[in-house]
Motif scaffolding. Sequence first.
Motif, PDB file in Angstrom:
ATOM      1  N   CYS A 173       0.844  -1.187   0.000  1.00  0.00           N
ATOM      2  CA  CYS A 173       0.000   0.000   0.000  1.00  0.00           C
ATOM      3  C   CYS A 173       0.886   1.247   0.000  1.00  0.00           C
ATOM      4  N   GLU A 174       0.570   2.169  -0.900  1.00  0.00           N
ATOM      5  CA  GLU A 174       1.395   3.371  -1.051  1.00  0.00           C
ATOM      6  C   GLU A 174       1.149   4.412   0.033  1.00  0.00           C
ATOM      7  N   GLU A 175       0.202   4.163   0.936  1.00  0.00           N
ATOM      8  CA  GLU A 175       0.005   5.095   2.048  1.00  0.00           C
ATOM      9  C   GLU A 175       0.508   4.522   3.364  1.00  0.00           C
ATOM     10  N   CYS A 176       0.055   3.306   3.753  1.00  0.00           N
ATOM     11  CA  CYS A 176       0.454   2.763   5.064  1.00  0.00           C
ATOM     12  C   CYS A 176       1.662   1.839   4.987  1.00  0.00           C
ATOM     13  N   GLY A 177       2.014   1.391   3.781  1.00  0.00           N
ATOM     14  CA  GLY A 177       3.187   0.535   3.626  1.00  0.00           C
ATOM     15  C   GLY A 177       2.970  -0.919   3.997  1.00  0.00           C
ATOM     16  N   GLU A 178       1.704  -1.340   4.157  1.00  0.00           N
ATOM     17  CA  GLU A 178       1.425  -2.731   4.521  1.00  0.00           C
ATOM     18  C   GLU A 178       1.141  -3.569   3.282  1.00  0.00           C
ATOM     19  N   MET A 179       1.555  -4.861   3.365  1.00  0.00           N
ATOM     20  CA  MET A 179       1.286  -5.786   2.270  1.00  0.00           C
ATOM     21  C   MET A 179      -0.224  -5.996   2.144  1.00  0.00           C
ATOM     22  N   THR A 180      -0.704  -5.986   0.912  1.00  0.00           N
ATOM     23  CA  THR A 180      -2.131  -6.112   0.637  1.00  0.00           C
ATOM     24  C   THR A 180      -2.325  -7.072  -0.536  1.00  0.00           C
ATOM     25  N   VAL A 181      -3.311  -7.941  -0.433  1.00  0.00           N
ATOM     26  CA  VAL A 181      -3.641  -8.839  -1.539  1.00  0.00           C
ATOM     27  C   VAL A 181      -4.209  -7.997  -2.688  1.00  0.00           C
ATOM     28  N   MET A 182      -3.713  -8.241  -3.890  1.00  0.00           N
ATOM     29  CA  MET A 182      -4.056  -7.422  -5.055  1.00  0.00           C
ATOM     30  C   MET A 182      -5.561  -7.268  -5.240  1.00  0.00           C
ATOM     31  N   GLU A 183      -6.289  -8.361  -5.086  1.00  0.00           N
ATOM     32  CA  GLU A 183      -7.735  -8.320  -5.327  1.00  0.00           C
ATOM     33  C   GLU A 183      -8.487  -7.454  -4.321  1.00  0.00           C
ATOM     34  N   TYR A 184      -7.826  -7.078  -3.221  1.00  0.00           N
ATOM     35  CA  TYR A 184      -8.444  -6.209  -2.221  1.00  0.00           C
ATOM     36  C   TYR A 184      -7.955  -4.767  -2.341  1.00  0.00           C
ATOM     37  N   GLY A 185      -7.140  -4.497  -3.345  1.00  0.00           N
ATOM     38  CA  GLY A 185      -6.578  -3.160  -3.528  1.00  0.00           C
ATOM     39  C   GLY A 185      -7.594  -2.164  -4.063  1.00  0.00           C
ATOM     40  N   ARG A 186      -7.287  -0.896  -3.861  1.00  0.00           N
ATOM     41  CA  ARG A 186      -8.127   0.197  -4.340  1.00  0.00           C
ATOM     42  C   ARG A 186      -7.211   1.251  -4.987  1.00  0.00           C
ATOM     43  N   ILE A 187      -7.789   2.045  -5.843  1.00  0.00           N
ATOM     44  CA  ILE A 187      -7.071   3.169  -6.428  1.00  0.00           C
ATOM     45  C   ILE A 187      -7.586   4.436  -5.752  1.00  0.00           C
ATOM     46  N   LYS A 188      -6.658   5.227  -5.229  1.00  0.00           N
ATOM     47  CA  LYS A 188      -7.013   6.490  -4.565  1.00  0.00           C
ATOM     48  C   LYS A 188      -6.184   7.585  -5.221  1.00  0.00           C
ATOM     49  N   GLY A 189      -6.828   8.373  -6.054  1.00  0.00           N
ATOM     50  CA  GLY A 189      -6.081   9.349  -6.849  1.00  0.00           C
ATOM     51  C   GLY A 189      -5.178   8.592  -7.809  1.00  0.00           C
ATOM     52  N   ASP A 190      -3.866   8.794  -7.644  1.00  0.00           N
ATOM     53  CA  ASP A 190      -2.922   8.070  -8.491  1.00  0.00           C
ATOM     54  C   ASP A 190      -2.165   7.006  -7.703  1.00  0.00           C
ATOM     55  N   LYS A 192      -2.022   3.263  -5.441  1.00  0.00           N
ATOM     56  CA  LYS A 192      -2.596   1.949  -5.206  1.00  0.00           C
ATOM     57  C   LYS A 192      -2.581   1.727  -3.692  1.00  0.00           C
ATOM     58  N   VAL A 193      -3.763   1.582  -3.092  1.00  0.00           N
ATOM     59  CA  VAL A 193      -3.864   1.555  -1.638  1.00  0.00           C
ATOM     60  C   VAL A 193      -4.704   0.369  -1.150  1.00  0.00           C
ATOM     61  N   CYS A 194      -4.662   0.146   0.164  1.00  0.00           N
ATOM     62  CA  CYS A 194      -5.492  -0.883   0.794  1.00  0.00           C
ATOM     63  C   CYS A 194      -6.869  -0.320   1.087  1.00  0.00           C
ATOM     64  N   ILE A 195      -7.771  -1.192   1.509  1.00  0.00           N
ATOM     65  CA  ILE A 195      -9.153  -0.787   1.808  1.00  0.00           C
ATOM     66  C   ILE A 195      -9.184   0.281   2.903  1.00  0.00           C
ATOM     67  N   ASP A 196      -8.389   0.098   3.974  1.00  0.00           N
ATOM     68  CA  ASP A 196      -8.394   1.064   5.077  1.00  0.00           C
ATOM     69  C   ASP A 196      -7.965   2.456   4.612  1.00  0.00           C
ATOM     70  N   CYS A 197      -6.877   2.506   3.837  1.00  0.00           N
ATOM     71  CA  CYS A 197      -6.380   3.809   3.388  1.00  0.00           C
ATOM     72  C   CYS A 197      -7.319   4.443   2.364  1.00  0.00           C
ATOM     73  N   ALA A 198      -7.982   3.617   1.565  1.00  0.00           N
ATOM     74  CA  ALA A 198      -8.948   4.141   0.591  1.00  0.00           C
ATOM     75  C   ALA A 198     -10.113   4.825   1.299  1.00  0.00           C
ATOM     76  N   ALA A 199     -10.424   4.369   2.511  1.00  0.00           N
ATOM     77  CA  ALA A 199     -11.570   4.918   3.254  1.00  0.00           C
ATOM     78  C   ALA A 199     -11.235   6.212   3.996  1.00  0.00           C
ATOM     79  N   LYS A 200      -9.957   6.547   4.075  1.00  0.00           N
ATOM     80  CA  LYS A 200      -9.558   7.754   4.842  1.00  0.00           C
ATOM     81  C   LYS A 200      -9.813   9.015   4.044  1.00  0.00           C
TER      82      LYS A 200
END
Length: 200
Positions: A173-190, A192-200
């Motif tokens: 994740c480009e915000e929190c730096g934690e490993m994330t399974v690709m299928e659970y990833g989100r795009i936030k602006g430009d 690639k982030v995890c679900i938690d960071c996408a919700a912030k």
Amino acid sequence: MINPQEWLEFGQKFHGHKCPAMPMGLRVGAAAMNALGVERARDGQLIAFVDLGDDHCATCFADGLQVIMGTTFGKGNIKKTHKGKWAVIVVDKASGKAVRVTPRAEEMLANKQTSFFKDYREKGIPASKVPDETVEPLVKNVMNAPADKILIVSEVFDYDLKQHPHSFNSFVCEECGEMTVMEYGRIKGDKKVCIDCAAK
């Protein structure tokens, strides 16, 4: 034949306290495997659909299933159906066969009338604080009763199991730096982030 007695000591150690529900899970799991003619799942050979819900008594039942059948949270081969019951459907992936096993209602009701429930558990006392002389007779009853007295085992039936392959794709994740399974990833602006960071 799978013998649940061989798993009791380990099951209690894994579970953390003595109670009648975890041993009932051992008995149910053993009955299911014996009906299907299968061994404990070392990988994902078996899958258990357990009808438990959340926040109700005797969910300890699931730990007995995990211990004896090898259907575990980590392997992803045990699933709650959230029906608030103590039944389980066990599926053998190789054969596509399944069996449904449930404790007899009269046995479950009898347990609920004992001191273990009335004087301790229903008053909010943790199971680990219940005196051994109160709980041990319940454990022995569950473990020693004839299977047909305490369990209902269905006929073996065909089960159409929809299987999904495991993903080995991941990213950081480009915000929190934690490993994330690709299928659970989100795009936030430009990013690639995890679900938690996408919700912030």
